[in-house]
Design a protein around this motif. Structure first.
Motif, PDB file in Angstrom:
ATOM      1  N   PRO A  72      14.129   8.788  -4.839  1.00  0.00           N
ATOM      2  CA  PRO A  72      13.545   8.658  -6.190  1.00  0.00           C
ATOM      3  C   PRO A  72      12.949   7.273  -6.439  1.00  0.00           C
ATOM      4  CG  PRO A  72      15.803   9.478  -6.314  1.00  0.00           C
ATOM      5  CD  PRO A  72      15.553   9.106  -4.893  1.00  0.00           C
ATOM      6  N   TRP A  73      13.583   6.243  -5.885  1.00  0.00           N
ATOM      7  CA  TRP A  73      13.081   4.882  -6.068  1.00  0.00           C
ATOM      8  C   TRP A  73      11.692   4.750  -5.465  1.00  0.00           C
ATOM      9  CZ3 TRP A  73      14.422   0.474  -2.308  1.00  0.00           C
ATOM     10  CH2 TRP A  73      13.891  -0.732  -2.760  1.00  0.00           C
ATOM     11  N   ARG A  74      11.522   5.183  -4.236  1.00  0.00           N
ATOM     12  CA  ARG A  74      10.236   5.055  -3.565  1.00  0.00           C
ATOM     13  C   ARG A  74       9.177   5.981  -4.166  1.00  0.00           C
ATOM     14  NH1 ARG A  74       9.231   0.937   0.111  1.00  0.00           N
ATOM     15  NH2 ARG A  74      11.227  -0.040   0.500  1.00  0.00           N
ATOM     16  N   PHE A 117      18.684   1.765 -11.239  1.00  0.00           N
ATOM     17  CA  PHE A 117      18.742   0.301 -11.299  1.00  0.00           C
ATOM     18  C   PHE A 117      17.642  -0.325 -10.437  1.00  0.00           C
ATOM     19  CE2 PHE A 117      23.055   1.842 -12.092  1.00  0.00           C
ATOM     20  CZ  PHE A 117      23.279   1.289 -13.349  1.00  0.00           C
ATOM     21  N   LEU A 118      17.372   0.285  -9.293  1.00  0.00           N
ATOM     22  CA  LEU A 118      16.305  -0.217  -8.425  1.00  0.00           C
ATOM     23  C   LEU A 118      14.935   0.030  -9.053  1.00  0.00           C
ATOM     24  CD1 LEU A 118      17.713   1.044  -5.016  1.00  0.00           C
ATOM     25  CD2 LEU A 118      17.812  -1.273  -5.933  1.00  0.00           C
ATOM     26  N   ILE A 119      14.776   1.192  -9.660  1.00  0.00           N
ATOM     27  CA  ILE A 119      13.513   1.526 -10.333  1.00  0.00           C
ATOM     28  C   ILE A 119      13.243   0.536 -11.463  1.00  0.00           C
ATOM     29  CG2 ILE A 119      12.384   3.227 -11.822  1.00  0.00           C
ATOM     30  CD1 ILE A 119      13.842   5.386 -10.052  1.00  0.00           C
ATOM     31  N   LYS A 120      14.283   0.209 -12.207  1.00  0.00           N
ATOM     32  CA  LYS A 120      14.151  -0.688 -13.349  1.00  0.00           C
ATOM     33  C   LYS A 120      13.672  -2.080 -12.936  1.00  0.00           C
ATOM     34  CE  LYS A 120      15.004  -1.099 -17.809  1.00  0.00           C
ATOM     35  NZ  LYS A 120      14.013  -0.639 -18.722  1.00  0.00           N
ATOM     36  N   THR A 121      14.011  -2.498 -11.709  1.00  0.00           N
ATOM     37  CA  THR A 121      13.651  -3.846 -11.264  1.00  0.00           C
ATOM     38  C   THR A 121      12.417  -3.874 -10.365  1.00  0.00           C
ATOM     39  OG1 THR A 121      15.166  -3.700  -9.381  1.00  0.00           O
ATOM     40  CG2 THR A 121      16.027  -4.666 -11.422  1.00  0.00           C
ATOM     41  N   SER A 122      11.761  -2.747 -10.189  1.00  0.00           N
ATOM     42  CA  SER A 122      10.575  -2.684  -9.322  1.00  0.00           C
ATOM     43  C   SER A 122       9.313  -2.591 -10.172  1.00  0.00           C
ATOM     44  CB  SER A 122      10.655  -1.469  -8.391  1.00  0.00           C
ATOM     45  OG  SER A 122      11.765  -1.563  -7.559  1.00  0.00           O
ATOM     46  N   ARG A 123       8.482  -3.588 -10.049  1.00  0.00           N
ATOM     47  CA  ARG A 123       7.211  -3.629 -10.772  1.00  0.00           C
ATOM     48  C   ARG A 123       6.119  -4.101  -9.830  1.00  0.00           C
ATOM     49  NH1 ARG A 123       9.160  -0.587 -13.450  1.00  0.00           N
ATOM     50  NH2 ARG A 123      10.325  -0.889 -15.334  1.00  0.00           N
ATOM     51  N   ASN A 142       0.850  -1.180   0.000  1.00  0.00           N
ATOM     52  CA  ASN A 142       0.000   0.000   0.000  1.00  0.00           C
ATOM     53  C   ASN A 142       0.895   1.241   0.000  1.00  0.00           C
ATOM     54  OD1 ASN A 142       0.765   0.593   2.738  1.00  0.00           O
ATOM     55  ND2 ASN A 142      -0.773  -0.870   3.432  1.00  0.00           N
ATOM     56  N   ALA A 143       0.286   2.391  -0.085  1.00  0.00           N
ATOM     57  CA  ALA A 143       1.041   3.639  -0.188  1.00  0.00           C
ATOM     58  C   ALA A 143       1.932   3.858   1.034  1.00  0.00           C
ATOM     59  CB  ALA A 143       0.094   4.817  -0.374  1.00  0.00           C
ATOM     60  N   LYS A 144       1.430   3.522   2.222  1.00  0.00           N
ATOM     61  CA  LYS A 144       2.225   3.721   3.438  1.00  0.00           C
ATOM     62  C   LYS A 144       3.508   2.896   3.410  1.00  0.00           C
ATOM     63  CE  LYS A 144      -0.609   3.099   6.937  1.00  0.00           C
ATOM     64  NZ  LYS A 144      -1.172   3.046   8.288  1.00  0.00           N
ATOM     65  N   LYS A 145       3.409   1.650   3.006  1.00  0.00           N
ATOM     66  CA  LYS A 145       4.577   0.778   2.961  1.00  0.00           C
ATOM     67  C   LYS A 145       5.618   1.285   1.969  1.00  0.00           C
ATOM     68  CE  LYS A 145       2.264  -3.515   4.260  1.00  0.00           C
ATOM     69  NZ  LYS A 145       1.896  -4.866   3.813  1.00  0.00           N
ATOM     70  N   ILE A 146       5.180   1.994   0.976  1.00  0.00           N
ATOM     71  CA  ILE A 146       6.097   2.519  -0.035  1.00  0.00           C
ATOM     72  C   ILE A 146       6.735   3.827   0.426  1.00  0.00           C
ATOM     73  CG2 ILE A 146       6.234   3.450  -2.386  1.00  0.00           C
ATOM     74  CD1 ILE A 146       3.913   1.472  -3.079  1.00  0.00           C
ATOM     75  N   LEU A 147       5.943   4.716   1.015  1.00  0.00           N
ATOM     76  CA  LEU A 147       6.422   6.062   1.327  1.00  0.00           C
ATOM     77  C   LEU A 147       7.079   6.218   2.705  1.00  0.00           C
ATOM     78  CD1 LEU A 147       3.520   8.171  -0.195  1.00  0.00           C
ATOM     79  CD2 LEU A 147       5.800   7.787  -1.144  1.00  0.00           C
ATOM     80  N   LEU A 148       6.791   5.345   3.644  1.00  0.00           N
ATOM     81  CA  LEU A 148       7.343   5.527   4.986  1.00  0.00           C
ATOM     82  C   LEU A 148       8.865   5.336   5.095  1.00  0.00           C
ATOM     83  CD1 LEU A 148       4.571   4.143   7.340  1.00  0.00           C
ATOM     84  CD2 LEU A 148       5.255   6.516   6.963  1.00  0.00           C
ATOM     85  N   LEU A 169      23.299  13.065  -6.431  1.00  0.00           N
ATOM     86  CA  LEU A 169      23.208  12.679  -7.848  1.00  0.00           C
ATOM     87  C   LEU A 169      23.689  11.256  -8.078  1.00  0.00           C
ATOM     88  CD1 LEU A 169      24.276  15.979  -9.659  1.00  0.00           C
ATOM     89  CD2 LEU A 169      21.974  14.983  -9.479  1.00  0.00           C
ATOM     90  N   ILE A 170      24.742  10.839  -7.390  1.00  0.00           N
ATOM     91  CA  ILE A 170      25.208   9.452  -7.505  1.00  0.00           C
ATOM     92  C   ILE A 170      24.115   8.509  -6.992  1.00  0.00           C
ATOM     93  CG2 ILE A 170      26.862   7.749  -6.615  1.00  0.00           C
ATOM     94  CD1 ILE A 170      28.978  10.011  -6.647  1.00  0.00           C
ATOM     95  N   GLY A 171      23.515   8.856  -5.862  1.00  0.00           N
ATOM     96  CA  GLY A 171      22.423   8.048  -5.334  1.00  0.00           C
ATOM     97  C   GLY A 171      21.254   7.966  -6.298  1.00  0.00           C
ATOM     98  N   THR A 172      20.923   9.095  -6.901  1.00  0.00           N
ATOM     99  CA  THR A 172      19.828   9.125  -7.879  1.00  0.00           C
ATOM    100  C   THR A 172      20.158   8.232  -9.076  1.00  0.00           C
ATOM    101  OG1 THR A 172      19.226  11.356  -7.181  1.00  0.00           O
ATOM    102  CG2 THR A 172      18.413  10.631  -9.333  1.00  0.00           C
ATOM    103  N   PHE A 173      21.416   8.270  -9.519  1.00  0.00           N
ATOM    104  CA  PHE A 173      21.830   7.388 -10.619  1.00  0.00           C
ATOM    105  C   PHE A 173      21.674   5.925 -10.210  1.00  0.00           C
ATOM    106  CE2 PHE A 173      25.173   4.846 -12.662  1.00  0.00           C
ATOM    107  CZ  PHE A 173      24.752   4.947 -13.980  1.00  0.00           C
ATOM    108  N   PHE A 174      22.128   5.578  -9.001  1.00  0.00           N
ATOM    109  CA  PHE A 174      21.996   4.201  -8.520  1.00  0.00           C
ATOM    110  C   PHE A 174      20.527   3.795  -8.413  1.00  0.00           C
ATOM    111  CE2 PHE A 174      26.285   4.042  -6.010  1.00  0.00           C
ATOM    112  CZ  PHE A 174      26.970   3.980  -7.209  1.00  0.00           C
ATOM    113  N   SER A 175      19.659   4.739  -8.089  1.00  0.00           N
ATOM    114  CA  SER A 175      18.233   4.417  -7.941  1.00  0.00           C
ATOM    115  C   SER A 175      17.622   3.948  -9.258  1.00  0.00           C
ATOM    116  CB  SER A 175      17.458   5.617  -7.396  1.00  0.00           C
ATOM    117  OG  SER A 175      17.259   6.603  -8.387  1.00  0.00           O
TER     118      SER A 175
END
Length: 142
Positions: free
Chosen positions: A120-122, A57-63, A14-20, A49-55
């Protein structure tokens, strides 16, 4: 993180589990009350910015996927490898950085890098979740 992610894919989200998590992590910024943790602004920007770049890869694998009326985080076989790869890369960066920067400043740099990765990932996960939840609502109204 890998174990938590695998367990999370077995339960609806749910939204809470994602945003908290980023909200809870943001309390770590209190470390900057201590002057020894301060780093120059340009290093803050670089770390974020480095963290955002790393994110990416996490975004790409989150569905997400719908199962009945619930939204689940879909498992990705690549996620564990990406997390391990990011850990190795961050460890190498830490070993290089700690040669020229104090320990509290190194902690600051990597905290900001981690926050730049999780935020950014969350937020992207939340946007994907809302889109799927909206589709779910449209399907149930039809």
């Amino acid at each position: 993180m890998i174990v938590i992610r695998l367990k999370a894919s077995k339960k609806p989200t749910n939204a809470k589990k994602i945003l908290l998590p980023p909200l809870f992590m943001s309390t770590g910024f209190l470390m900057f009350i201590e002057q020894s943790t301060w780093i120059p602004y340009w290093e803050v920007i670089v770390a974020f910015l480095i963290g955002t770049f790393f994110s990416l890869f996490l975004i790409k694998t989150s569905r997400f996927e719908l199962q009945g009326d619930d939204v689940y985080l879909k498992r990705s076989k690549a996620f564990a490898f990406i997390l391990i790869g990011l850990l190795v890369l961050r460890t190498i960066m830490k070993l290089v950085l700690e040669q020229s920067v104090s320990l509290p400043q190194t902690a600051s740099f990597f905290f900001i890098l981690a926050f730049g990765m999780i935020l950014p990932w969350r937020l992207t996960m939340y946007i994907m979740y809302r889109k799927l939840a909206k589709e779910r609502g449209a399907e149930s109204n039809a």
